[in-house]
Design an enzyme around this catalytic site. Structure first.
Site, PDB file in Angstrom:
ATOM      1  CG  HIS A 126      -2.078   1.186   1.231  1.00  0.00           C
ATOM      2  ND1 HIS A 126      -1.826   2.094   1.888  1.00  0.00           N
ATOM      3  CD2 HIS A 126      -2.855   1.238   1.112  1.00  0.00           C
ATOM      4  CE1 HIS A 126      -2.271   2.772   1.990  1.00  0.00           C
ATOM      5  NE2 HIS A 126      -3.625   2.264   1.834  1.00  0.00           N
ATOM      6  CG  ASP A 203       0.759  -2.196   5.976  1.00  0.00           C
ATOM      7  OD1 ASP A 203      -0.033  -2.274   6.980  1.00  0.00           O
ATOM      8  OD2 ASP A 203       0.798  -1.965   4.925  1.00  0.00           O
ATOM      9  CD  GLN A 206      -7.346  -4.351   4.104  1.00  0.00           C
ATOM     10  OE1 GLN A 206      -7.523  -5.350   5.062  1.00  0.00           O
ATOM     11  NE2 GLN A 206      -6.904  -3.690   4.351  1.00  0.00           N
ATOM     12  CE  LYS A 229      -7.171  -0.555   6.217  1.00  0.00           C
ATOM     13  NZ  LYS A 229      -8.035   0.261   4.941  1.00  0.00           N
ATOM     14  CB  CYS A 369      -3.894   3.559  -1.571  1.00  0.00           C
ATOM     15  SG  CYS A 369      -5.027   3.801  -1.514  1.00  0.00           S
TER      16      CYS A 369
HETATM   17  N1  C6P Z   1      -6.309   0.389   2.889  1.00  0.00           N
HETATM   18  C1  C6P Z   1      -8.478  -0.263   1.455  1.00  0.00           C
HETATM   19  O1  C6P Z   1      -8.922   0.106   0.877  1.00  0.00           O
HETATM   20  P1  C6P Z   1      -4.984   3.332   6.741  1.00  0.00           P
HETATM   21  O2  C6P Z   1      -5.965   4.627   5.863  1.00  0.00           O
HETATM   22  O3  C6P Z   1      -4.010   4.804   7.106  1.00  0.00           O
HETATM   23  O4  C6P Z   1      -5.931   3.144   7.784  1.00  0.00           O
HETATM   24  O5  C6P Z   1      -4.303   2.792   6.492  1.00  0.00           O
HETATM   25  C2  C6P Z   1      -3.620   2.392   4.960  1.00  0.00           C
HETATM   26  C3  C6P Z   1      -3.880   1.482   4.582  1.00  0.00           C
HETATM   27  C4  C6P Z   1      -2.089   0.368   4.776  1.00  0.00           C
HETATM   28  N2  C6P Z   1      -1.905  -0.769   4.818  1.00  0.00           N
HETATM   29  C5  C6P Z   1      -2.529  -1.707   3.588  1.00  0.00           C
HETATM   30  C6  C6P Z   1      -2.730  -2.821   3.763  1.00  0.00           C
HETATM   31  C7  C6P Z   1      -3.759  -0.639   3.778  1.00  0.00           C
HETATM   32  O6  C6P Z   1      -4.969  -1.510   3.119  1.00  0.00           O
HETATM   33  C8  C6P Z   1      -4.296  -0.102   4.670  1.00  0.00           C
HETATM   34  C9  C6P Z   1      -5.635   1.240   3.730  1.00  0.00           C
HETATM   35  C10 C6P Z   1      -7.662   0.742   2.465  1.00  0.00           C
HETATM   36  O7  C6P Z   1      -7.708  -0.972   1.172  1.00  0.00           O
HETATM   37  C11 C6P Z   1      -7.591   2.343   2.286  1.00  0.00           C
HETATM   38  S1  C6P Z   1      -6.485   2.889   0.444  1.00  0.00           S
END
Ligand code: C6P
Length: 412
Positions: A126, A203, A206, A229, A369
Site C-alpha cells: 500500500h 504493515d 489487513q 478496519k 492505493c
Molecule cells: N487500505 C483500502 O481500501 P490507514 O488509511 O492509515 O488506516 O491504512 C492504510 C493502509 C495501509 N496498509 C494497507 C495494507 C491498507 O490496506 C491500508 C488501507 C484501504 O485498501 C484504504 S486505501
C-alpha cells in the site's frame, strides 16, 4: 460447496445497526471492509458512554473524571496489546497505519538511515508502506528497491534473498495485501532480514482485523495496524515495537505529554510509549478500539479467520463461474485474506461498482492505493469485494447476481 458457518452470522449481524439500512431500496450488502469496517453497537455505545459519563483529558488531572478516562484509555492499550501479542509499553496509539509508518520514517529513519543505504519494500505494498520510504531515501541519499512477485501474486522470495545480500537497512512488507489478499510469510521474512541486520516494518492493516496475529512470534521490529478496519472508530490505530527500540528513537511529534522536563534550551522525553503520544490523544476512539477488541475476542480470531476462509472459498468459486471475470491473487483461500480483487471483461471497475451499488452491494473500485501493484497487474484499476464477520453467503450471492446484471447491461 462449503457452507459451514464458523459462528452464527445472523446473530452477529444484529450487533451492527447499519446493516438494517436500505440502499436504493435494496438490502445493504457491505463488501468494502478492507477500506473500513462497520461498527457494532457496543463500540458506538462505548463512545457515547465516554462523552456522556466521564469525558476528560488523560494523564493530567487528578479529579474523578480524569482518573476514569486515564484508566479506560490505558485499559484499551493493554487489551489491544494483548490482542496482538505485544508489550503494552511498546504499543503507541497513532491515527492508523499511515501515521505509524510515518512515525517510523521520522523517529527511526532520520536517525538510522545513512547515505548509500538500501531500503527494501515490495511491489504489493500500500502507498503508506512505500511513500514514507521514498521520502526517507530521498532525504538521506539512500536507495529504495522492490521485491517483485510471482505470477500467482505471491512474493518472489528469490528476489528478496538477492536484495538481502545487499544488507539493506530496512525491509518493509505487508502481512496481507489489500488487493491480492496474499498472506506473506512475515515471520520468515523478518528472521531473514534480521540475519543481515535490517530493521523490519510489517504493515498489519489487513491482517490484525481478520486473523490471529502474534506480533512477538512475527518478530518484526515495527508492526502497524488501523482500528477502523477492525470494527473500531476511525482515527485510531497502533504501532507496536520493542520498548528498547522505541527508547532509542527520537520523538516524532513534539509538545505536551511527550516530555519529562522542559528547559529553555532543551527538553527530556517522557517514558515510552508516551514519548510518541504528543498533545491530547484520541481518547474516545482508543477506548472504542478496546471495545472492538473485546467484541472480536468474544467471537475469537480463529473463528473470524475460519469464517472468512469459507466465504472466500465460496466467492472465488462463484466469481470464477462468471464468464469474463478475472480474479487476482493466489487461488488457494488458505493463502489469502478476505479480499477478492477482480475485473469483469473490459467493464471499468467504477462502472461495475456503480451498477452494484444500484443493487445495494458496496464494493470498492480503483487502484486501492497500490499503484505499483496495478502496474505489475497491467491494469489501471480493479473491483474489490472484502469480507468481515457480518458477511454471509447471501452477500456473495448478491455480488454474483449484480455481476450477472452488469453482464446483461454490457451485453457480455
Ligand atoms: N487500505 C483500502 O481500501 P490507514 O488509511 O492509515 O488506516 O491504512 C492504510 C493502509 C495501509 N496498509 C494497507 C495494507 C491498507 O490496506 C491500508 C488501507 C484501504 O485498501 C484504504 S486505501
Amino acid at each position: 460447496m462449503l457452507k459451514a458457518e464458523a459462528f452464527e452470522v445472523a446473530k452477529v449481524r444484529e450487533d451492527f445497526p447499519i446493516l438494517k439500512r436500505k440502499v436504493h431500496g435494496k438490502r445493504l450488502v457491505y463488501l468494502d471492509n478492507a477500506a473500513t469496517t462497520q461498527k457494532p453497537q457496543l463500540v458506538v455505545d462505548a463512545l457515547v458512554d465516554f462523552y456522556t459519563r466521564y469525558n476528560s483529558n488523560v494523564h493530567r488531572s487528578v479529579h474523578t473524571l480524569g482518573e476514569e478516562a486515564t484508566a479506560a484509555y490505558e485499559a484499551a492499550r493493554s487489551k489491544t496489546a494483548k490482542f496482538v501479542g505485544a508489550d503494552p509499553k511498546g504499543l503507541v496509539f497513532v491515527r492508523g497505519t499511515t501515521e505509524a509508518t510515518n512515525l517510523v520514517r521520522f523517529a527511526w529513519g532520520e536517525k538510522n538511515v545513512k547515505k548509500g543505504d538500501v531500503l527494501v519494500a515490495t511491489l504489493m505494498e500500500h502507498h503508506s508502506n512505500i511513500v514514507p520510504w521514498q521520502l526517507l531515501a530521498r532525504s538521506k541519499g539512500a536507495t529504495l528497491k522492490y521485491v517483485g512477485l510471482n505470477p500467482d501474486g505471491t512474493l518472489d522470495m528469490g528476489q528478496l534473498e538477492d536484495l538481502l545480500r545487499e544488507a539493506p537497512r530496512l525491509v518493509a512488507v505487508a502481512h496481507c495485501s489489500n488487493v491480492l489478499g496474499t498472506i506473506n510469510e512475515v515471520s520468515a521474512i523478518c528472521a531473514m532480514a534480521k540475519k543481515v541486520g535490517a530493521t523490519t516494518v510489517v504493515d498489519g492493516a489487513q491482517s490484525v482485523p481478520h486473523m490471529p496475529v502474534d506480533i512477538g512470534a512475527v518478530g518484526a521490529d515495527f508492526y502497524a495496524f488501523s482500528g477502523h478496519k477492525m470494527l473500531a472508530p476511525t482515527g485510531v490505530g497502533a504501532l507496536a515495537a520493542r520498548k528498547e527500540l522505541l527508547e532509542e528513537m527520537d520523538p516524532f511529534q513534539s509538545g505536551g505529554e511527550m516530555i519529562k522536563e522542559v528547559f529553555e534550551d532543551h527538553s527530556t522525553w517522557n517514558d515510552v510509549p508516551y514519548k510518541f503520544e504528543a498533545g491530547t490523544v484520541n481518547i474516545a476512539d482508543a477506548i472504542g478500539l478496546g471495545t472492538a477488541v473485546d467484541y472480536l475476542s468474544s467471537i475469537g480470531m480463529e473463528r473470524v479467520r475460519k469464517h472468512e476462509v469459507a466465504l472466500l472459498d465460496y466467492a472465488l468459486r462463484a466469481l470464477s463461474e462468471v464468464k469474463g471475470v478475472k480474479i487476482y491473487g493466489p487461488p488457494d483461500p488458505a493463502r489469502r485474506g478476505g479480499v477478492v480483487s477482480f475485473n469483469y471483461a473490459d467493464v471499468h471497475p467504477h462502472d461495475l461498482a456503480t451498477i452494484l451499488d444500484e443493487e445495494g452491494v458496496a464494493i470498492r473500485s480503483g487502484h486501492h492505493c497500490a499503484q505499483l501493484l496495478m502496474r505489475w497487474l497491467d491494469v489501471p484499476a480493479t473491483a474489490r469485494a472484502s469480507f468481515h464477520v457480518y458477511n454471509s453467503y447471501d452477500d456473495v450471492d448478491a455480488l454474483t447476481a449484480g455481476l450477472h446484471k452488469a453482464g446483461k447491461l454490457f451485453r457480455l
